[in-house]
Motif scaffolding. Sequence first.
Motif, PDB file in Angstrom:
ATOM      1  N   ILE A  65       0.833  -1.205   0.000  1.00  0.00           N
ATOM      2  CA  ILE A  65       0.000   0.000   0.000  1.00  0.00           C
ATOM      3  C   ILE A  65       0.868   1.256   0.000  1.00  0.00           C
ATOM      4  O   ILE A  65       0.606   2.213  -0.740  1.00  0.00           O
ATOM      5  CB  ILE A  65      -0.944  -0.008   1.219  1.00  0.00           C
ATOM      6  CG1 ILE A  65      -1.920  -1.183   1.140  1.00  0.00           C
ATOM      7  CG2 ILE A  65      -1.730   1.301   1.292  1.00  0.00           C
ATOM      8  CD1 ILE A  65      -2.772  -1.355   2.377  1.00  0.00           C
ATOM      9  N   THR A  69       1.052   3.864  -3.104  1.00  0.00           N
ATOM     10  CA  THR A  69       0.559   5.220  -2.876  1.00  0.00           C
ATOM     11  C   THR A  69       1.512   6.271  -3.424  1.00  0.00           C
ATOM     12  O   THR A  69       1.085   7.325  -3.912  1.00  0.00           O
ATOM     13  CB  THR A  69       0.341   5.455  -1.373  1.00  0.00           C
ATOM     14  OG1 THR A  69      -0.617   4.510  -0.876  1.00  0.00           O
ATOM     15  CG2 THR A  69      -0.172   6.865  -1.102  1.00  0.00           C
ATOM     16  N   GLN A  93      -3.030  11.280  -0.643  1.00  0.00           N
ATOM     17  CA  GLN A  93      -1.738  10.610  -0.730  1.00  0.00           C
ATOM     18  C   GLN A  93      -0.998  10.672   0.604  1.00  0.00           C
ATOM     19  O   GLN A  93      -0.444   9.662   1.064  1.00  0.00           O
ATOM     20  CB  GLN A  93      -0.876  11.225  -1.828  1.00  0.00           C
ATOM     21  CG  GLN A  93       0.428  10.475  -2.053  1.00  0.00           C
ATOM     22  CD  GLN A  93       1.361  11.181  -3.012  1.00  0.00           C
ATOM     23  OE1 GLN A  93       1.671  12.356  -2.831  1.00  0.00           O
ATOM     24  NE2 GLN A  93       1.816  10.468  -4.042  1.00  0.00           N
ATOM     25  N   LEU A  96      -2.789   8.261   3.211  1.00  0.00           N
ATOM     26  CA  LEU A  96      -2.494   6.838   3.029  1.00  0.00           C
ATOM     27  C   LEU A  96      -1.048   6.518   3.378  1.00  0.00           C
ATOM     28  O   LEU A  96      -0.759   5.504   4.028  1.00  0.00           O
ATOM     29  CB  LEU A  96      -2.794   6.422   1.590  1.00  0.00           C
ATOM     30  CG  LEU A  96      -4.264   6.421   1.169  1.00  0.00           C
ATOM     31  CD1 LEU A  96      -4.403   6.091  -0.318  1.00  0.00           C
ATOM     32  CD2 LEU A  96      -5.059   5.424   2.002  1.00  0.00           C
ATOM     33  N   ALA A  97      -0.120   7.392   2.959  1.00  0.00           N
ATOM     34  CA  ALA A  97       1.292   7.139   3.230  1.00  0.00           C
ATOM     35  C   ALA A  97       1.595   7.199   4.724  1.00  0.00           C
ATOM     36  O   ALA A  97       2.286   6.331   5.273  1.00  0.00           O
ATOM     37  CB  ALA A  97       2.157   8.148   2.471  1.00  0.00           C
ATOM     38  N   TYR A 171       6.605  13.548  -3.391  1.00  0.00           N
ATOM     39  CA  TYR A 171       5.239  13.224  -2.957  1.00  0.00           C
ATOM     40  C   TYR A 171       4.813  14.242  -1.912  1.00  0.00           C
ATOM     41  O   TYR A 171       5.612  15.072  -1.466  1.00  0.00           O
ATOM     42  CB  TYR A 171       5.136  11.785  -2.435  1.00  0.00           C
ATOM     43  CG  TYR A 171       5.578  11.572  -1.014  1.00  0.00           C
ATOM     44  CD1 TYR A 171       4.647  11.383   0.003  1.00  0.00           C
ATOM     45  CD2 TYR A 171       6.933  11.530  -0.668  1.00  0.00           C
ATOM     46  CE1 TYR A 171       5.045  11.165   1.309  1.00  0.00           C
ATOM     47  CE2 TYR A 171       7.334  11.306   0.629  1.00  0.00           C
ATOM     48  CZ  TYR A 171       6.383  11.135   1.617  1.00  0.00           C
ATOM     49  OH  TYR A 171       6.778  10.919   2.917  1.00  0.00           O
TER      50      TYR A 171
END
Length: 317
Positions: A65, A69, A93, A96-97, A171
Amino acid sequence: MVTEMFLLGFGHLQHINNCIFVLFLIAYLATVTGNMLIITLISTSASLQSPMYFFLSNLSACEVILTTTITPNMLYILWSNGGFISFFGCIIQHYLASSTGSAECLLLTLMAYDRHLAICNPLRYSSIMNINTRNHLVSWTWMVPFTVMAMLIITICHLQFCGSNTIDHFYCDLAPLLQLSSSDTYLVDMEIIFIVLFLGVITFVLIIVSYISIFSTILKISSRSGRQKTFSTCSSHLASVCLYFGSICITYMVPSQQNVVPSQPKKKMNKFTSLFYTVAIPLLNPIIYSLRNREMIDCFNHYFKLINKSNNRCVLF
């Protein structure tokens, strides 16, 4: 109001972006394949049904995951020398990270506790770490980080983002995201301190305490071969803990000073350490846990032989 973010990625390495793209694409495919292979082996093999392997399969799910992501969007940024992402997509993002990263901290703590019980209390291990206990522990390991991070995300969404929308990262990491906010981030900073203490510092201390007890028990074993055999059951986990928490400490435990623009070397260092725990560690963990684990190697060889036999039968037919 900012409606989308522009991620610079690795702008200072534009001359080798194509090489980096190919390297990260291979790393991503290898990471997903390796971790999915571990999950498949553990879920289908009767010899890999102990709590240790159950926790390992959840750790591999976390790795899949986390890397999914971040890495696909990072590959897009590398391909186009920077790329836009919607503000909502940026928030998702990061959510989730950070949630899967925090869940990984808790899973590593559970695995340390599991090794502590197996080595220090072997007679009570089966009664304590039964199926209900391990299922409840893993459920809380997934629920707590996603709930806590949802509270942080709600607070971030109430901040004002006006003006610049450029993030010098590959990111939507927290520190560069907050630097773009024109609001007071005091409440967010307090929540971050609580999360770091609860999901970072406390879990790391629990792991250290577990290993102090483990090492003291191992040193009491009279034979050298017995000590080596016992230590081999937790050496892979110890290596994973050192890699993951080491990179996390370098990235997040150093005061960030949100109101001060980081220097260029500081930004490059943050990118490198973030790259290490989001790309390198998910790639290394399947190797660490597989190559040093005889049961997993035997299980893989068993399935490989079955596949070869089935292929030979198909060819003969």
